[in-house]
Design a protein around this motif. Structure first.
Motif, PDB file in Angstrom:
ATOM      1  N   ARG A   1       0.825  -1.217   0.000  1.00 40.78           N
ATOM      2  CA  ARG A   1       0.000   0.000   0.000  1.00 40.78           C
ATOM      3  C   ARG A   1       0.854   1.260   0.000  1.00 40.78           C
ATOM      4  N   GLU A   2       2.082   1.126   0.481  1.00 36.89           N
ATOM      5  CA  GLU A   2       2.986   2.275   0.505  1.00 36.89           C
ATOM      6  C   GLU A   2       3.755   2.430  -0.803  1.00 36.89           C
ATOM      7  N   GLY A   3       3.474   1.564  -1.772  1.00 40.13           N
ATOM      8  CA  GLY A   3       4.065   1.723  -3.083  1.00 40.13           C
ATOM      9  C   GLY A   3       5.220   0.805  -3.406  1.00 40.13           C
ATOM     10  N   HIS A   4       5.558  -0.106  -2.491  1.00 39.11           N
ATOM     11  CA  HIS A   4       6.642  -1.043  -2.754  1.00 39.11           C
ATOM     12  C   HIS A   4       6.136  -2.258  -3.522  1.00 39.11           C
ATOM     13  N   ALA A   5       6.936  -2.721  -4.468  1.00 46.15           N
ATOM     14  CA  ALA A   5       6.693  -4.031  -5.051  1.00 46.15           C
ATOM     15  C   ALA A   5       7.051  -5.084  -4.013  1.00 46.15           C
ATOM     16  N   VAL A   6       6.432  -6.255  -4.122  1.00 45.09           N
ATOM     17  CA  VAL A   6       6.601  -7.290  -3.108  1.00 45.09           C
ATOM     18  C   VAL A   6       7.111  -8.572  -3.747  1.00 45.09           C
ATOM     19  N   ALA A   7       8.260  -9.037  -3.256  1.00 45.24           N
ATOM     20  CA  ALA A   7       8.786 -10.344  -3.644  1.00 45.24           C
ATOM     21  C   ALA A   7       8.453 -11.336  -2.538  1.00 45.24           C
ATOM     22  N   LEU A   8       7.626 -12.304  -2.859  1.00 48.30           N
ATOM     23  CA  LEU A   8       7.205 -13.322  -1.899  1.00 48.30           C
ATOM     24  C   LEU A   8       8.119 -14.531  -2.066  1.00 48.30           C
ATOM     25  N   VAL A   9       8.875 -14.861  -1.030  1.00 48.25           N
ATOM     26  CA  VAL A   9       9.860 -15.939  -1.113  1.00 48.25           C
ATOM     27  C   VAL A   9       9.517 -17.024  -0.100  1.00 48.25           C
ATOM     28  N   ALA A  10       9.288 -18.224  -0.596  1.00 45.60           N
ATOM     29  CA  ALA A  10       9.020 -19.380   0.262  1.00 45.60           C
ATOM     30  C   ALA A  10       9.113 -20.633  -0.610  1.00 45.60           C
ATOM     31  N   ARG A  11       8.749 -21.788  -0.033  1.00 46.44           N
ATOM     32  CA  ARG A  11       8.920 -23.059  -0.744  1.00 46.44           C
ATOM     33  C   ARG A  11       7.699 -23.491  -1.546  1.00 46.44           C
ATOM     34  N   ASP A  12       6.508 -23.043  -1.130  1.00 48.39           N
ATOM     35  CA  ASP A  12       5.263 -23.563  -1.688  1.00 48.39           C
ATOM     36  C   ASP A  12       4.781 -22.687  -2.846  1.00 48.39           C
ATOM     37  N   ARG A  13       5.023 -23.125  -4.077  1.00 50.76           N
ATOM     38  CA  ARG A  13       4.678 -22.303  -5.238  1.00 50.76           C
ATOM     39  C   ARG A  13       3.184 -22.038  -5.330  1.00 50.76           C
ATOM     40  N   ALA A  14       2.361 -23.050  -5.129  1.00 51.08           N
ATOM     41  CA  ALA A  14       0.921 -22.864  -5.281  1.00 51.08           C
ATOM     42  C   ALA A  14       0.402 -21.822  -4.297  1.00 51.08           C
ATOM     43  N   ARG A  15       0.858 -21.904  -3.070  1.00 51.80           N
ATOM     44  CA  ARG A  15       0.401 -20.944  -2.060  1.00 51.80           C
ATOM     45  C   ARG A  15       0.881 -19.529  -2.391  1.00 51.80           C
ATOM     46  N   LEU A  16       2.141 -19.410  -2.832  1.00 54.30           N
ATOM     47  CA  LEU A  16       2.671 -18.092  -3.161  1.00 54.30           C
ATOM     48  C   LEU A  16       1.981 -17.500  -4.383  1.00 54.30           C
ATOM     49  N   ASP A  17       1.733 -18.329  -5.396  1.00 57.51           N
ATOM     50  CA  ASP A  17       1.055 -17.827  -6.596  1.00 57.51           C
ATOM     51  C   ASP A  17      -0.349 -17.325  -6.255  1.00 57.51           C
ATOM     52  N   ALA A  18      -1.030 -18.040  -5.369  1.00 59.24           N
ATOM     53  CA  ALA A  18      -2.378 -17.606  -4.958  1.00 59.24           C
ATOM     54  C   ALA A  18      -2.313 -16.280  -4.201  1.00 59.24           C
ATOM     55  N   LEU A  19      -1.321 -16.145  -3.321  1.00 56.34           N
ATOM     56  CA  LEU A  19      -1.175 -14.898  -2.583  1.00 56.34           C
ATOM     57  C   LEU A  19      -0.826 -13.753  -3.521  1.00 56.34           C
ATOM     58  N   ALA A  20       0.083 -13.993  -4.464  1.00 48.74           N
ATOM     59  CA  ALA A  20       0.447 -12.950  -5.424  1.00 48.74           C
ATOM     60  C   ALA A  20      -0.768 -12.507  -6.237  1.00 48.74           C
ATOM     61  N   ALA A  21      -1.621 -13.456  -6.611  1.00 50.98           N
ATOM     62  CA  ALA A  21      -2.822 -13.112  -7.364  1.00 50.98           C
ATOM     63  C   ALA A  21      -3.779 -12.279  -6.524  1.00 50.98           C
ATOM     64  N   ASP A  22      -3.934 -12.629  -5.249  1.00 50.47           N
ATOM     65  CA  ASP A  22      -4.795 -11.847  -4.352  1.00 50.47           C
ATOM     66  C   ASP A  22      -4.273 -10.413  -4.221  1.00 50.47           C
ATOM     67  N   LEU A  23      -2.962 -10.283  -4.078  1.00 52.81           N
ATOM     68  CA  LEU A  23      -2.376  -8.951  -3.932  1.00 52.81           C
ATOM     69  C   LEU A  23      -2.544  -8.146  -5.211  1.00 52.81           C
ATOM     70  N   ALA A  24      -2.353  -8.793  -6.354  1.00 53.98           N
ATOM     71  CA  ALA A  24      -2.528  -8.096  -7.630  1.00 53.98           C
ATOM     72  C   ALA A  24      -3.949  -7.577  -7.775  1.00 53.98           C
ATOM     73  N   ALA A  25      -4.919  -8.362  -7.308  1.00 53.92           N
ATOM     74  CA  ALA A  25      -6.313  -7.937  -7.379  1.00 53.92           C
ATOM     75  C   ALA A  25      -6.571  -6.707  -6.514  1.00 53.92           C
ATOM     76  N   GLU A  26      -5.709  -6.491  -5.541  1.00 50.20           N
ATOM     77  CA  GLU A  26      -5.818  -5.318  -4.661  1.00 50.20           C
ATOM     78  C   GLU A  26      -4.957  -4.159  -5.157  1.00 50.20           C
ATOM     79  N   GLY A  27      -4.338  -4.328  -6.312  1.00 52.65           N
ATOM     80  CA  GLY A  27      -3.538  -3.254  -6.884  1.00 52.65           C
ATOM     81  C   GLY A  27      -2.095  -3.231  -6.435  1.00 52.65           C
ATOM     82  N   ILE A  28      -1.633  -4.314  -5.831  1.00 49.83           N
ATOM     83  CA  ILE A  28      -0.261  -4.401  -5.340  1.00 49.83           C
ATOM     84  C   ILE A  28       0.570  -5.238  -6.308  1.00 49.83           C
ATOM     85  N   THR A  29       1.725  -4.742  -6.666  1.00 46.37           N
ATOM     86  CA  THR A  29       2.635  -5.491  -7.525  1.00 46.37           C
ATOM     87  C   THR A  29       3.350  -6.541  -6.697  1.00 46.37           C
TER      88      THR A  29
END
Length: 221
Positions: free
Chosen positions: A23-51
């Motif tokens: 929300r403060e304008g930073h892009a977010v790199a999500l780093v962890a082991r579970d690709r499916a979970r991270l991809d879902a989170l990235a999609a949720d964030l994108a829907a909220e306007g977050i890169t």
């Protein structure tokens, strides 16, 4: 735009931090082991306007962690903020008298070697920017060892020592290093330990750049 890399990103604190800093304008790199979970989170964030983008790595694999952070920088821009907050495996929390030397390998790789690899990877970007923030999130055993959680007690204490050394060494370079200690569990709805509240605390630590060790709640000795 600069990037926050959240190492150990998950649906609780990691997601809350991603939203707060995003929300403060930073892009977010999500780093962890579970690709499916991270991809879902990235999609949720994108829907909220977050890169946001997902980058897969096990913190106990130095090459994978370096590659993930390099890919994040290339995809999203220079990493200004690093948060290291993966959740330890339950096997790292054995009683002290049942903890053999070999049982400390995992905790030390997880909580000491991983942070060192990550910090060394992002420091060049921070120095080039002339600013940066490195945030460590630990449980209460980082400061009060628990006889039934020997692995995390030993490894978190070592991580805290490393973080403190970084804090002292990097301050003159414009890079702020701080530790947030969260006693007990992160609890949804808790007035101090809800993920969103903790994310606000971490944002304030980044913004205000005061002090090294901060406590999310009262610490029981």
């Amino acid at each position: 735009m600069t990037t926050i890399a959240v190492i150990g990103a998950g649906p609780g604190l990691g997601a809350a931090v991603a939203r707060r800093f995003g929300r403060e304008g930073h892009a977010v790199a999500l780093v962890a082991r579970d690709r499916a979970r991270l991809d879902a989170l990235a999609a949720d964030l994108a829907a909220e306007g977050i890169t946001a983008r997902a980058f897969i790595a096990d913190v106990r694999d130095p090459d994978a962690l370096r590659a993930a952070l390099n890919a994040a920088r290339d995809a999203l821009g220079p990493i200004e903020i690093l948060q290291y907050s993966p959740v330890p495996h339950p096997d790292y929390m054995r009683p002290v008298l049942e903890t053999r030397a070999a049982d400390l390998t995992g905790p030390v790789e997880f909580s000491v070697y991983g942070p060192v690899v990550a910090v060394q990877q992002v420091l060049p970007d921070m120095r080039e920017l002339g600013r940066g923030t490195i945030l460590f999130v630990n449980g209460g055993t980082a400061v009060v060892p628990h006889r039934d959680r020997a692995g995390t007690s030993v490894a978190f204490a070592a991580q805290g020592a490393y973080a403190r050394l970084l804090h002292d060494r990097l301050a003159d370079d414009g890079i702020h290093v701080a530790q947030l200690v969260v006693p007990g569990a992160i609890v949804a709805g808790h007035h101090r330990k809800d993920p969103a509240v903790l994310a606000d605390t971490l944002w304030t630590m980044h913004r205000d750049r005061h002090g090294f060790r901060h406590y999310a709640d009262d610490l029981d000795a």
